[in-house]
Design a protein around this motif. Structure first.
Motif, PDB file in Angstrom:
ATOM      1  N   SER A 104       8.470   0.045   3.098  1.00 22.70           N
ATOM      2  CA  SER A 104       9.475   0.999   3.533  1.00 22.70           C
ATOM      3  C   SER A 104       8.773   2.183   4.182  1.00 22.70           C
ATOM      4  O   SER A 104       7.900   2.801   3.575  1.00 22.70           O
ATOM      5  CB  SER A 104      10.300   1.458   2.331  1.00 22.70           C
ATOM      6  N   ALA A 105       9.164   2.500   5.411  1.00 21.52           N
ATOM      7  CA  ALA A 105       8.584   3.635   6.135  1.00 21.52           C
ATOM      8  C   ALA A 105       9.690   4.328   6.920  1.00 21.52           C
ATOM      9  O   ALA A 105      10.612   3.690   7.403  1.00 21.52           O
ATOM     10  CB  ALA A 105       7.489   3.167   7.079  1.00 21.52           C
ATOM     11  N   GLY A 106       9.596   5.628   7.028  1.00 23.31           N
ATOM     12  CA  GLY A 106      10.560   6.386   7.809  1.00 23.31           C
ATOM     13  C   GLY A 106      11.726   6.929   7.014  1.00 23.31           C
ATOM     14  O   GLY A 106      12.524   7.698   7.523  1.00 23.31           O
ATOM     15  N   ARG A 107      11.863   6.552   5.766  1.00 22.28           N
ATOM     16  CA  ARG A 107      12.971   7.066   4.954  1.00 22.28           C
ATOM     17  C   ARG A 107      12.602   8.362   4.257  1.00 22.28           C
ATOM     18  O   ARG A 107      13.461   9.171   3.947  1.00 22.28           O
ATOM     19  CB  ARG A 107      13.385   6.034   3.909  1.00 22.28           C
ATOM     20  N   MET A 108      11.303   8.538   3.978  1.00 18.50           N
ATOM     21  CA  MET A 108      10.807   9.754   3.350  1.00 18.50           C
ATOM     22  C   MET A 108       9.790  10.384   4.287  1.00 18.50           C
ATOM     23  O   MET A 108       9.048   9.675   4.963  1.00 18.50           O
ATOM     24  CB  MET A 108      10.145   9.433   1.995  1.00 18.50           C
ATOM     25  N   ASP A 109       9.724  11.706   4.309  1.00 15.90           N
ATOM     26  CA  ASP A 109       8.777  12.387   5.173  1.00 15.90           C
ATOM     27  C   ASP A 109       7.386  12.307   4.550  1.00 15.90           C
ATOM     28  O   ASP A 109       7.190  12.704   3.406  1.00 15.90           O
ATOM     29  CB  ASP A 109       9.198  13.847   5.358  1.00 15.90           C
ATOM     30  N   LYS A 110       6.423  11.812   5.309  1.00 19.75           N
ATOM     31  CA  LYS A 110       5.021  11.716   4.911  1.00 19.75           C
ATOM     32  C   LYS A 110       4.793  10.829   3.687  1.00 19.75           C
ATOM     33  O   LYS A 110       3.796  10.970   2.994  1.00 19.75           O
ATOM     34  CB  LYS A 110       4.431  13.104   4.653  1.00 19.75           C
ATOM     35  N   THR A 111       5.706   9.916   3.402  1.00 18.10           N
ATOM     36  CA  THR A 111       5.561   9.007   2.271  1.00 18.10           C
ATOM     37  C   THR A 111       6.059   7.633   2.671  1.00 18.10           C
ATOM     38  O   THR A 111       7.091   7.516   3.314  1.00 18.10           O
ATOM     39  CB  THR A 111       6.364   9.518   1.053  1.00 18.10           C
ATOM     40  N   VAL A 112       5.305   6.608   2.277  1.00 19.40           N
ATOM     41  CA  VAL A 112       5.709   5.230   2.513  1.00 19.40           C
ATOM     42  C   VAL A 112       5.587   4.452   1.209  1.00 19.40           C
ATOM     43  O   VAL A 112       4.879   4.863   0.290  1.00 19.40           O
ATOM     44  CB  VAL A 112       4.847   4.547   3.604  1.00 19.40           C
ATOM     45  N   LYS A 113       6.295   3.338   1.142  1.00 25.30           N
ATOM     46  CA  LYS A 113       6.202   2.465  -0.020  1.00 25.30           C
ATOM     47  C   LYS A 113       5.352   1.267   0.377  1.00 25.30           C
ATOM     48  O   LYS A 113       5.627   0.610   1.377  1.00 25.30           O
ATOM     49  CB  LYS A 113       7.589   2.008  -0.465  1.00 25.30           C
ATOM     50  N   VAL A 114       4.309   1.012  -0.424  1.00 28.98           N
ATOM     51  CA  VAL A 114       3.374  -0.074  -0.141  1.00 28.98           C
ATOM     52  C   VAL A 114       3.430  -1.085  -1.276  1.00 28.98           C
ATOM     53  O   VAL A 114       3.376  -0.721  -2.449  1.00 28.98           O
ATOM     54  CB  VAL A 114       1.936   0.465   0.031  1.00 28.98           C
ATOM     55  N   LYS A 115       3.548  -2.376  -0.906  1.00 30.22           N
ATOM     56  CA  LYS A 115       3.561  -3.442  -1.900  1.00 30.22           C
ATOM     57  C   LYS A 115       2.150  -3.974  -2.058  1.00 30.22           C
ATOM     58  O   LYS A 115       1.520  -4.407  -1.089  1.00 30.22           O
ATOM     59  CB  LYS A 115       4.509  -4.562  -1.463  1.00 30.22           C
ATOM     60  N   LEU A 116       1.642  -3.909  -3.296  1.00 31.03           N
ATOM     61  CA  LEU A 116       0.303  -4.381  -3.608  1.00 31.03           C
ATOM     62  C   LEU A 116       0.406  -5.706  -4.342  1.00 31.03           C
ATOM     63  O   LEU A 116       1.303  -5.908  -5.155  1.00 31.03           O
ATOM     64  CB  LEU A 116      -0.428  -3.367  -4.487  1.00 31.03           C
ATOM     65  N   GLY A 117      -0.517  -6.601  -4.079  1.00 34.40           N
ATOM     66  CA  GLY A 117      -0.513  -7.899  -4.740  1.00 34.40           C
ATOM     67  C   GLY A 117      -0.969  -7.783  -6.185  1.00 34.40           C
ATOM     68  O   GLY A 117      -1.629  -6.827  -6.582  1.00 34.40           O
ATOM     69  N   GLY A 118      -0.605  -8.760  -6.970  1.00 35.32           N
ATOM     70  CA  GLY A 118      -1.028  -8.790  -8.353  1.00 35.32           C
ATOM     71  C   GLY A 118      -0.710 -10.131  -8.981  1.00 35.32           C
ATOM     72  O   GLY A 118       0.152 -10.864  -8.502  1.00 35.32           O
ATOM     73  N   LEU A 119      -1.420 -10.443 -10.030  1.00 35.36           N
ATOM     74  CA  LEU A 119      -1.196 -11.689 -10.746  1.00 35.36           C
ATOM     75  C   LEU A 119      -0.976 -11.397 -12.220  1.00 35.36           C
ATOM     76  O   LEU A 119      -1.533 -10.438 -12.769  1.00 35.36           O
ATOM     77  CB  LEU A 119      -2.398 -12.639 -10.585  1.00 35.36           C
ATOM     78  N   ARG A 120      -0.173 -12.241 -12.846  1.00 40.80           N
ATOM     79  CA  ARG A 120       0.111 -12.116 -14.281  1.00 40.80           C
ATOM     80  C   ARG A 120      -0.156 -13.469 -14.919  1.00 40.80           C
ATOM     81  O   ARG A 120       0.299 -14.508 -14.448  1.00 40.80           O
ATOM     82  CB  ARG A 120       1.575 -11.704 -14.458  1.00 40.80           C
ATOM     83  N   TRP A 121      -0.897 -13.464 -16.008  1.00 39.88           N
ATOM     84  CA  TRP A 121      -1.225 -14.691 -16.727  1.00 39.88           C
ATOM     85  C   TRP A 121      -0.123 -14.988 -17.717  1.00 39.88           C
ATOM     86  O   TRP A 121       0.214 -14.155 -18.556  1.00 39.88           O
ATOM     87  CB  TRP A 121      -2.554 -14.547 -17.445  1.00 39.88           C
ATOM     88  N   GLU A 122       0.451 -16.156 -17.621  1.00 40.06           N
ATOM     89  CA  GLU A 122       1.487 -16.579 -18.562  1.00 40.06           C
ATOM     90  C   GLU A 122       0.829 -17.522 -19.560  1.00 40.06           C
ATOM     91  O   GLU A 122       0.413 -18.629 -19.212  1.00 40.06           O
ATOM     92  CB  GLU A 122       2.621 -17.266 -17.810  1.00 40.06           C
TER      93      GLU A 122
END
Length: 163
Positions: A24-42
């Motif tokens: 998400s970019a452009g909705r907040m001034d000088k702030t963006v939402k970044v999706k980081l990868g990750g793994l979870r062990w089941e």
């Protein structure tokens, strides 16, 4: 605080560099939402599952667009939820990097922060000196009123005796 001292402190606190996609970019001034990868062990099925997480990231010059692949690093806290800053754009999406505002380096961000802090200190000192002068003038006015009280009392008693 000295710029070199802040630079050394920021380098000391800089942790790992993470890569992610701007969600998400452009909705907040000088702030963006970044999706980081990750793994979870089941444990039950003995398998890793994807578990991405999203972080709010400081973009000082609004140069990121949705879909960009970026690298981020930890920084000083900008707000309650923003603790990361964009380091560079790995793969742009949409507009080329040349047409966007450049991402500031750590030195530039520290200089901007120290300049902003210096302005704040000057403003605070000016406010304090104005308040100090105001307090002095109020004390002086109070002293003048205290000095005039006996004279005012004498004038009241003279006027009451004359009538």
């Amino acid at each position: 605080m000295n710029v070199t001292t802040e630079l050394a402190g920021a380098a000391r606190h800089a942790h790992k560099i993470m890569k992610g996609i701007v969600v998400s970019a452009g909705r907040m001034d000088k702030t963006v939402k970044v999706k980081l990868g990750g793994l979870r062990w089941e444990e039950k099925v003995q398998k890793y599952f994807k578990q991405p997480r999203c972080e709010l990231v400081h973009d000082p010059r609004n140069s990121l667009r949705q879909g960009d692949v970026v690298s981020i690093t930890s920084s000083w806290r900008v707000s309650k939820d923003v603790r990361y800053v964009v380091q560079d754009i790995i793969a742009p999406f949409g507009d080329p990097i040349d047409e966007r505002p450049p991402i500031p380096t750590l030195e530039e961000r520290i200089q901007e922060r120290s300049a902003k802090r210096e302005i704040k200190v000057q403003r605070r000192d000016l406010t304090r000196s104005v308040n100090r002068e105001l307090l002095r003038s109020e004390k002086l006015a109070l002293q003048v009123n205290m000095a005039l009280r006996p004279i005012q009392k004498a004038l009241k008693t003279e006027s009451s005796q004359a009538t």
